[in-house]
Scaffold this motif. Structure first.
Motif, PDB file in Angstrom:
ATOM      1  N   GLU A 188      26.307 -27.606  -4.527  1.00 58.56           N
ATOM      2  CA  GLU A 188      24.929 -27.560  -5.053  1.00 58.56           C
ATOM      3  C   GLU A 188      23.874 -28.049  -4.050  1.00 58.56           C
ATOM      4  O   GLU A 188      22.713 -28.231  -4.408  1.00 58.56           O
ATOM      5  N   THR A 189      24.274 -28.267  -2.804  1.00 57.71           N
ATOM      6  CA  THR A 189      23.298 -28.682  -1.784  1.00 57.71           C
ATOM      7  C   THR A 189      22.363 -27.519  -1.457  1.00 57.71           C
ATOM      8  O   THR A 189      22.811 -26.382  -1.275  1.00 57.71           O
ATOM      9  N   VAL A 190      21.066 -27.818  -1.402  1.00 55.90           N
ATOM     10  CA  VAL A 190      20.070 -26.790  -1.081  1.00 55.90           C
ATOM     11  C   VAL A 190      19.601 -26.971   0.361  1.00 55.90           C
ATOM     12  O   VAL A 190      19.164 -28.052   0.756  1.00 55.90           O
ATOM     13  N   THR A 191      19.710 -25.908   1.152  1.00 56.75           N
ATOM     14  CA  THR A 191      19.207 -25.909   2.526  1.00 56.75           C
ATOM     15  C   THR A 191      17.924 -25.084   2.549  1.00 56.75           C
ATOM     16  O   THR A 191      17.926 -23.928   2.107  1.00 56.75           O
ATOM     17  N   ALA A 192      16.851 -25.673   3.029  1.00 49.02           N
ATOM     18  CA  ALA A 192      15.556 -24.967   3.056  1.00 49.02           C
ATOM     19  C   ALA A 192      15.088 -24.791   4.492  1.00 49.02           C
ATOM     20  O   ALA A 192      15.177 -25.713   5.306  1.00 49.02           O
ATOM     21  N   ARG A 193      14.616 -23.594   4.799  1.00 52.08           N
ATOM     22  CA  ARG A 193      14.091 -23.302   6.130  1.00 52.08           C
ATOM     23  C   ARG A 193      12.723 -22.645   5.974  1.00 52.08           C
ATOM     24  O   ARG A 193      12.580 -21.657   5.255  1.00 52.08           O
ATOM     25  N   ASP A 194      11.717 -23.217   6.619  1.00 50.86           N
ATOM     26  CA  ASP A 194      10.346 -22.702   6.500  1.00 50.86           C
ATOM     27  C   ASP A 194      10.029 -21.712   7.618  1.00 50.86           C
ATOM     28  O   ASP A 194      10.523 -21.852   8.741  1.00 50.86           O
ATOM     29  N   GLU A 195       9.203 -20.731   7.299  1.00 54.77           N
ATOM     30  CA  GLU A 195       8.689 -19.818   8.322  1.00 54.77           C
ATOM     31  C   GLU A 195       7.271 -19.401   7.957  1.00 54.77           C
ATOM     32  O   GLU A 195       6.924 -19.315   6.771  1.00 54.77           O
ATOM     33  N   THR A 196       6.455 -19.178   8.969  1.00 54.03           N
ATOM     34  CA  THR A 196       5.050 -18.812   8.728  1.00 54.03           C
ATOM     35  C   THR A 196       4.915 -17.290   8.670  1.00 54.03           C
ATOM     36  O   THR A 196       5.771 -16.550   9.165  1.00 54.03           O
ATOM     37  N   PHE A 197       3.834 -16.827   8.055  1.00 55.47           N
ATOM     38  CA  PHE A 197       3.565 -15.387   8.002  1.00 55.47           C
ATOM     39  C   PHE A 197       2.063 -15.131   7.998  1.00 55.47           C
ATOM     40  O   PHE A 197       1.282 -15.959   7.527  1.00 55.47           O
ATOM     41  N   PHE A 198       1.676 -13.994   8.549  1.00 51.63           N
ATOM     42  CA  PHE A 198       0.287 -13.518   8.480  1.00 51.63           C
ATOM     43  C   PHE A 198       0.145 -12.435   7.409  1.00 51.63           C
ATOM     44  O   PHE A 198      -0.948 -12.146   6.955  1.00 51.63           O
ATOM     45  N   ASP A 199       1.255 -11.784   7.063  1.00 51.49           N
ATOM     46  CA  ASP A 199       1.238 -10.799   5.980  1.00 51.49           C
ATOM     47  C   ASP A 199       2.622 -10.730   5.357  1.00 51.49           C
ATOM     48  O   ASP A 199       3.611 -11.137   5.973  1.00 51.49           O
ATOM     49  N   LEU A 200       2.673 -10.245   4.133  1.00 51.34           N
ATOM     50  CA  LEU A 200       3.953 -10.049   3.437  1.00 51.34           C
ATOM     51  C   LEU A 200       4.254  -8.559   3.392  1.00 51.34           C
ATOM     52  O   LEU A 200       3.434  -7.771   2.905  1.00 51.34           O
ATOM     53  N   SER A 201       5.414  -8.167   3.915  1.00 51.18           N
ATOM     54  CA  SER A 201       5.842  -6.768   3.841  1.00 51.18           C
ATOM     55  C   SER A 201       6.762  -6.618   2.639  1.00 51.18           C
ATOM     56  O   SER A 201       7.805  -7.265   2.574  1.00 51.18           O
ATOM     57  N   LEU A 202       6.344  -5.782   1.685  1.00 51.96           N
ATOM     58  CA  LEU A 202       7.086  -5.655   0.423  1.00 51.96           C
ATOM     59  C   LEU A 202       7.754  -4.293   0.287  1.00 51.96           C
ATOM     60  O   LEU A 202       7.133  -3.254   0.536  1.00 51.96           O
ATOM     61  N   ASP A 203       9.039  -4.314  -0.120  1.00 52.72           N
ATOM     62  CA  ASP A 203       9.720  -3.075  -0.498  1.00 52.72           C
ATOM     63  C   ASP A 203       9.083  -2.562  -1.782  1.00 52.72           C
ATOM     64  O   ASP A 203       8.670  -3.362  -2.640  1.00 52.72           O
ATOM     65  N   ILE A 204       9.013  -1.248  -1.918  1.00 52.25           N
ATOM     66  CA  ILE A 204       8.360  -0.681  -3.106  1.00 52.25           C
ATOM     67  C   ILE A 204       9.316   0.244  -3.854  1.00 52.25           C
ATOM     68  O   ILE A 204      10.268   0.777  -3.278  1.00 52.25           O
ATOM     69  N   GLU A 205       9.035   0.405  -5.144  1.00 49.15           N
ATOM     70  CA  GLU A 205       9.802   1.316  -5.994  1.00 49.15           C
ATOM     71  C   GLU A 205       8.828   2.191  -6.770  1.00 49.15           C
ATOM     72  O   GLU A 205       7.660   1.838  -6.935  1.00 49.15           O
ATOM     73  N   GLN A 206       9.327   3.298  -7.270  1.00 50.28           N
ATOM     74  CA  GLN A 206       8.469   4.234  -8.019  1.00 50.28           C
ATOM     75  C   GLN A 206       7.963   3.598  -9.315  1.00 50.28           C
ATOM     76  O   GLN A 206       8.698   2.876  -9.994  1.00 50.28           O
ATOM     77  N   ASN A 207       6.696   3.853  -9.609  1.00 52.34           N
ATOM     78  CA  ASN A 207       6.043   3.356 -10.834  1.00 52.34           C
ATOM     79  C   ASN A 207       6.221   1.845 -11.010  1.00 52.34           C
ATOM     80  O   ASN A 207       6.710   1.364 -12.035  1.00 52.34           O
ATOM     81  N   SER A 208       5.842   1.125  -9.981  1.00 49.38           N
ATOM     82  CA  SER A 208       5.935  -0.332 -10.026  1.00 49.38           C
ATOM     83  C   SER A 208       4.548  -0.943  -9.804  1.00 49.38           C
ATOM     84  O   SER A 208       3.546  -0.240  -9.795  1.00 49.38           O
ATOM     85  N   SER A 209       4.510  -2.255  -9.606  1.00 47.40           N
ATOM     86  CA  SER A 209       3.247  -2.951  -9.374  1.00 47.40           C
ATOM     87  C   SER A 209       3.455  -4.000  -8.294  1.00 47.40           C
ATOM     88  O   SER A 209       4.595  -4.349  -7.971  1.00 47.40           O
ATOM     89  N   ILE A 210       2.360  -4.511  -7.753  1.00 44.43           N
ATOM     90  CA  ILE A 210       2.441  -5.566  -6.739  1.00 44.43           C
ATOM     91  C   ILE A 210       3.168  -6.788  -7.327  1.00 44.43           C
ATOM     92  O   ILE A 210       3.983  -7.414  -6.653  1.00 44.43           O
ATOM     93  N   THR A 211       2.888  -7.088  -8.580  1.00 47.63           N
ATOM     94  CA  THR A 211       3.521  -8.246  -9.236  1.00 47.63           C
ATOM     95  C   THR A 211       5.040  -8.093  -9.252  1.00 47.63           C
ATOM     96  O   THR A 211       5.773  -9.031  -8.915  1.00 47.63           O
TER      97      THR A 211
END
Length: 370
Positions: A188-211
């Motif tokens: 149950e140990t959680v390892t967290a790694r941070d990274e910075t971003f200038f934009d989010l690239s999102l995979d898309i599907e048909q008839n979906s929304s940003i949310t």
């Protein structure tokens, strides 16, 4: 601009503040990818104001070398100082500098607007960091040597002290932080790694929304079989669960929709014309703090065309509660309801080829904790 120009000028005069300018940009042969992104950035008001301030200060420095930052600042200053409210300007100096610096943009081929935006923001950061470093070096060489005491200089940096990364005004506008959490299913140990971003690239599907795209982006993935995770506590490969969350939402949230997908059996990229609804107001609920960060849409870069290697880019921008359409030299006002026509196509084959590609959201002040 002719009759349309005078009509727009009248509309702008009636409904927009005196100091605001709405100029089309000349196309120098397939430079619509550049023009559309520049319009979105110009109407990113906090970014524009800091760029204009930078230019005003830089003018006092006679040895400022021409670079992509000075060319962009010069272009934005030219627009802001125009006597008329609307017209056309040639971003020639900026485009020439871009082509000189990066051979990818040198040809007259169709270029990718997202690739250009990424390159531009990173280049601006590099320039600002170099300038800051040079200014710091100059200050250190011009300052008197440290006063000598029995045990050496008065001010000394401890060995191994971590150097804080420089935070420029580009970072302050666009940079967010993601955290990649991996939970070992044995201990149950959680390892967290941070990274910075200038934009989010999102995979898309048909008839979906940003949310829904954002929910998928942050969905939990199980690592098992050949993909097991090496847990430092267990000292062995273990099954684990991994998810990506937004640790620090940016002031300006840039969302890139992955509309171009590589199809292996075709050995080429195909454009996904999927209908993806992007709301005018957006709540980010997948943050680490589980607090909703609220955003308002102010610009959309639209890809027009059926494929990735040809087509056209235009942009929609919101200014003082009104929407405008920028198509290189042409500028016109549009109704807010027209934004919906750029969501995409509900059917695979459609005559509508105008699809939202890069979305720009500004965080609402009331929701900001900074």
């Amino acid at each position: 601009m002719g009759a349309n120009g005078s009509k727009l000028e009248k509309a702008l005069g009636d409904q927009f503040p005196e100091g605001e300018r709405y100029f089309g940009l000349e196309n120098f042969g397939n430079t619509c990818y550049c023009n559309s992104v520049l319009q979105a950035l110009y109407f990113c008001v906090p970014f524009r104001e800091q760029l204009l301030e930078y230019y005003a200060n830089a003018k006092n420095l006679t040895d400022t070398e021409e670079n992509l930052l000075t060319c962009l600042a010069d272009l934005f200053t030219q627009i802001s100082l125009q006597k008329k409210k609307t017209g056309v300007l040639p971003p020639k100096r900026f485009v020439q500098r871009l082509k000189k610096q990066n051979e990818i943009f040198r040809s007259y081929m169709h270029q990718d607007a997202h690739e250009f935006l990424n390159y531009l923001l990173n280049e601006l950061v590099d320039i600002l960091e170099k300038e800051s470093h040079a200014a710091k070096t100059d200050a250190e060489t011009s300052s008197p040597p440290p006063e000598k005491v029995a045990n050496g200089p008065k001010t000394i940096q401890a060995n191994g002290a971590k150097k804080e990364p420089l935070v420029t005004w580009v970072h302050k506008n666009f940079q967010g932080i993601l955290t990649n959490e991996t939970r070992c299913l044995r201990c149950e140990t959680v390892t967290a790694r941070d990274e910075t971003f200038f934009d989010l690239s999102l995979d898309i599907e048909q008839n979906s929304s940003i949310t829904s795209c954002l929910k998928n982006f942050s969905s939990t993935e199980t690592l098992n079989a050949e993909d097991k995770f090496f847990c430092d506590k267990c000292c062995s490969l273990q099954e684990a669960q991994k998810r990506m969350k937004i640790k620090k939402p940016p002031h300006i949230l840039v969302i890139h929709l992955k509309r171009f997908k590589y199809i292996e059996h075709l050995s080429r990229y195909k454009k996904l014309t999927y209908r993806v609804v992007f709301p005018l107001e957006l709540k980010l609920s997948n943050t680490v703090e589980d607090l909703d960060a609220e955003y308002s849409l102010f610009a959309v870069v639209v890809h027009v065309g059926s494929g990735p290697n040809h087509g056209h880019y235009v942009s929609l921008v919101k200014s003082h509660n009104h929407w405008l359409f920028f198509d290189d030299e042409a500028v016109e006002m549009i109704d807010e309801s027209a934004v919906q026509t750029f969501f995409g196509s509900a059917q695979e084959y459609s005559s509508n080829t105008d699809h939202g590609y890069i979305l720009f959201y500004e965080r609402l002040a009331a929701a900001s904790t900074s």
